[in-house]
Design a protein around this motif. Structure first.
Motif, PDB file in Angstrom:
ATOM      1  N   UNK A  87      56.615  15.809 104.121  1.00  0.00           N
ATOM      2  CA  UNK A  87      57.858  15.106 104.427  1.00  0.00           C
ATOM      3  C   UNK A  87      57.589  13.859 105.270  1.00  0.00           C
ATOM      4  N   UNK A  88      58.533  12.935 105.240  1.00  0.00           N
ATOM      5  CA  UNK A  88      58.422  11.706 106.034  1.00  0.00           C
ATOM      6  C   UNK A  88      58.735  11.966 107.500  1.00  0.00           C
ATOM      7  N   UNK A  89      59.586  12.939 107.774  1.00  0.00           N
ATOM      8  CA  UNK A  89      59.954  13.256 109.150  1.00  0.00           C
ATOM      9  C   UNK A  89      60.684  14.578 109.200  1.00  0.00           C
ATOM     10  N   UNK A  90      60.810  15.109 110.410  1.00  0.00           N
ATOM     11  CA  UNK A  90      61.538  16.355 110.646  1.00  0.00           C
ATOM     12  C   UNK A  90      62.658  16.089 111.647  1.00  0.00           C
ATOM     13  N   UNK A  91      63.299  17.118 112.132  1.00  0.00           N
ATOM     14  CA  UNK A  91      64.527  16.991 112.915  1.00  0.00           C
ATOM     15  C   UNK A  91      64.405  16.175 114.196  1.00  0.00           C
ATOM     16  N   UNK A  92      63.266  16.282 114.885  1.00  0.00           N
ATOM     17  CA  UNK A  92      63.118  15.608 116.173  1.00  0.00           C
ATOM     18  C   UNK A  92      61.912  14.675 116.156  1.00  0.00           C
ATOM     19  N   UNK A  93      61.969  13.600 116.925  1.00  0.00           N
ATOM     20  CA  UNK A  93      60.798  12.729 117.049  1.00  0.00           C
ATOM     21  C   UNK A  93      59.607  13.543 117.578  1.00  0.00           C
ATOM     22  N   UNK A  94      58.451  13.346 116.994  1.00  0.00           N
ATOM     23  CA  UNK A  94      57.249  14.031 117.441  1.00  0.00           C
ATOM     24  C   UNK A  94      56.971  15.332 116.721  1.00  0.00           C
ATOM     25  N   UNK A  95      57.950  15.870 115.982  1.00  0.00           N
ATOM     26  CA  UNK A  95      57.714  17.097 115.202  1.00  0.00           C
ATOM     27  C   UNK A  95      56.826  16.748 114.022  1.00  0.00           C
ATOM     28  N   UNK A  96      55.713  17.474 113.897  1.00  0.00           N
ATOM     29  CA  UNK A  96      54.784  17.264 112.788  1.00  0.00           C
ATOM     30  C   UNK A  96      54.738  18.445 111.832  1.00  0.00           C
ATOM     31  N   UNK A  97      55.275  19.599 112.260  1.00  0.00           N
ATOM     32  CA  UNK A  97      55.175  20.827 111.472  1.00  0.00           C
ATOM     33  C   UNK A  97      56.366  21.730 111.748  1.00  0.00           C
ATOM     34  N   UNK A  98      56.801  22.429 110.697  1.00  0.00           N
ATOM     35  CA  UNK A  98      57.855  23.426 110.827  1.00  0.00           C
ATOM     36  C   UNK A  98      57.606  24.524 109.799  1.00  0.00           C
TER      37      UNK A  98
END
Length: 131
Positions: free
Chosen positions: A112-123
């Motif tokens: 993915x290009x991004x997740x819910x919060x700035x700085x999140x790299x993995x979920x």
């Protein structure tokens, strides 16, 4: 089929973000919402990708234990990696194989290009089955 939503002790309060950590059905299914490297307030606790993977899976384990389950009860993982590459895939594969002792559940990985919060790299989210 009835269900119960809950937020286990020791995980940040997700309600301000619009979700609950666990959904347990009256049957055998337990759904664990996306877990990430969150601190006690829900912010991102660490910057390093490998450290985020480690902490996210630790949070997943805490959520599972709150439902009376263990990693072995997970039948499906959803994983999400920002700027996915083979190095990150290797880190994820190593962690999953360690937790599931070489017998990992079904998994779908999305780059993915991004997740819910700035700085999140993995979920990671999970579907587990009782019994």
């Amino acid at each position: 089929m009835s269900h119960t939503l809950s937020n286990p002790e020791g995980l940040h309060d997700p309600v301000p973000f619009g979700y609950s950590h666990l959904a347990e059905t009256s049957g055998e299914l337990v759904v664990v919402a996306g877990q990430y490297a969150s601190d006690e307030e829900g912010g991102v606790a660490v910057e390093d990708f490998a450290a985020q993977v480690e902490l996210a899976f630790a949070h997943l384990g805490r959520a599972l234990r709150a439902a009376g389950l263990e990693y072995r009860h997970v039948v499906r993982l959803g994983t999400y990696i920002v700027d996915h590459d083979t190095e990150k895939l290797a880190i994820l594969g190593e962690r999953v194989n360690a937790l599931w002792e070489g017998r990992p559940p079904a998994q779908t990985l999305l780059g993915v290009a991004g997740l819910a919060l700035p700085g999140m790299l993995f979920e990671v989210d999970a579907l587990a089955v009782r019994g």
